[in-house]
Design an enzyme around this catalytic site. Structure first.
Site: not given
Ligand code: NDP
Length: 296
Positions: A212, A241, A83
């Site tokens: 997250t 979702y 993305k």
């Molecule tokens: P990214 O990888 O860009 O971001 C992930 C986020 O989760 C970051 O803030 C990260 O923190 C945090 N995170 C990941 N692992 C951990 C952990 N073990 N402990 C604490 N924080 C954690 O992913 P996306 O933003 O693209 O996607 C995130 C979610 O959103 C997914 O589940 C995805 O399926 C969902 N989504 C849903 C959409 C919809 O249309 N409903 C559209 C897009 C996404 P850090 O910065 O510290 O790594």
């Protein structure tokens, strides 16, 4: 003539040499809902399009994007992990997507590739469709990744105050500084380790959003938000979702909070993309039902 989902399997017509192509590019791609969702709408509307999935490795992204032009592919959805990295290969980026720093949709306009972010638009539409009024609200948002950026930029246009909570400080600080460049509202940030501060922030807030990936299938028993931080007046939204009811949403519901899952955001971002590519509005009920059928 509108048809039911049941009829779709027998209505599918074969592509011809004139059929226009749409696609999704990502890796992994096997579990994407977009293929079923968009092809169901294409069939329902009787359009001469087909929507395909392409698993593309990061090293092949530049060739794949050039291929959109070469093959005259009309539009593409872009998903994990491309993305952000895809932006440098596009000819134009819509201003809001430029601010967010990520795109999820490309339109090929006579060889010009334009990038847009429909995640944030889809998110805010789902909140409004739920009947929730964002005016004068204070929001706590967990996460600072791609989904967080899209949601936060669209929220900040409408609300009074936002607090970002994240595991890593660097991405949280980056998101906050980008938001401050664009919006004149109070914007704070706390590290996920600061339990007392987070509890106090949530206590004075109207809405909590998890952006997250914590709680997403298969790790359905995980939740970053302690139940003791919640209060019944909070509107709790999870962009996840799958599952439809995350542990966060289950715990929030059980203390009386109104909740919303990420499924409407998913469908809405798809509708916005479909309309942009084809000029035709798809049937939301059908698209949502197709997604729910795949999820359940
Ligand atoms: P990214 O990888 O860009 O971001 C992930 C986020 O989760 C970051 O803030 C990260 O923190 C945090 N995170 C990941 N692992 C951990 C952990 N073990 N402990 C604490 N924080 C954690 O992913 P996306 O933003 O693209 O996607 C995130 C979610 O959103 C997914 O589940 C995805 O399926 C969902 N989504 C849903 C959409 C919809 O249309 N409903 C559209 C897009 C996404 P850090 O910065 O510290 O790594």
């Amino acid at each position: 003539m509108k048809i039911s989902i049941k009829d779709l399997s027998i209505m599918i017509t074969s592509p011809t040499s004139k059929t226009k192509v749409l696609c999704i590019i990502g890796n992994p791609i096997e579990h994407s809902m977009s293929v079923t969702m968009h092809n169901a709408s294409i069939q329902n509307l009787g359009l001469d399009y087909v929507y395909l999935a392409f698993k593309v490795l990061s090293n092949d992204l530049s060739s794949a994007i050039n291929g959109l032009k070469a093959f005259k592919i009309k539009g593409a959805s872009i998903t994990i992990p491309h993305k952000i990295s895809v932006m440098k290969y596009l000819d134009k980026i819509e201003p809001m997507a430029e601010n967010i720093g990520a795109i999820n949709t490309i339109k090929n306009e006579n060889g010009i590739l334009i990038g847009r972010n429909t995640d944030g638009e889809g998110f805010i539409k789902s909140i409004k469709e739920s009947g929730y009024n964002l005016k004068n609200k204070k929001i706590v948002l967990f996460g600072a990744g791609g989904a967080a950026r899209a949601c936060a930029f669209y929220l900040a246009k409408e609300i009074d105050e936002i607090t970002i909570i994240n595991r890593s400080n660097s991405s949280m600080k980056d998101l906050i500084s980008k938001l401050k460049l664009n919006y004149d509202i109070p914007i704070k940030g706390f590290n996920l380790s600061k339990s007392e501060d987070i509890k106090n922030e949530i206590e004075g807030s109207d809405m909590l959003v998890n952006t997250t990936s914590i709680g997403m299938y298969p790790n359905v028993n995980e939740n970053l938000v302690k139940q003791s931080w919640l209060h019944p007046k909070l509107f709790v939204v999870d962009v996840i979702y799958s599952p439809l009811q995350t542990k966060l949403l289950q715990e929030a519901s059980s203390i009386g909070c109104n909740v919303l899952s990420g499924v409407d955001m998913l469908v809405n971002q798809g509708i916005l993309a479909f309309k942009w590519w084809t000029g035709v509005s798809p049937d939301k009920k059908l698209m949502k039902q197709v997604v729910l059928d795949e999820l359940i």
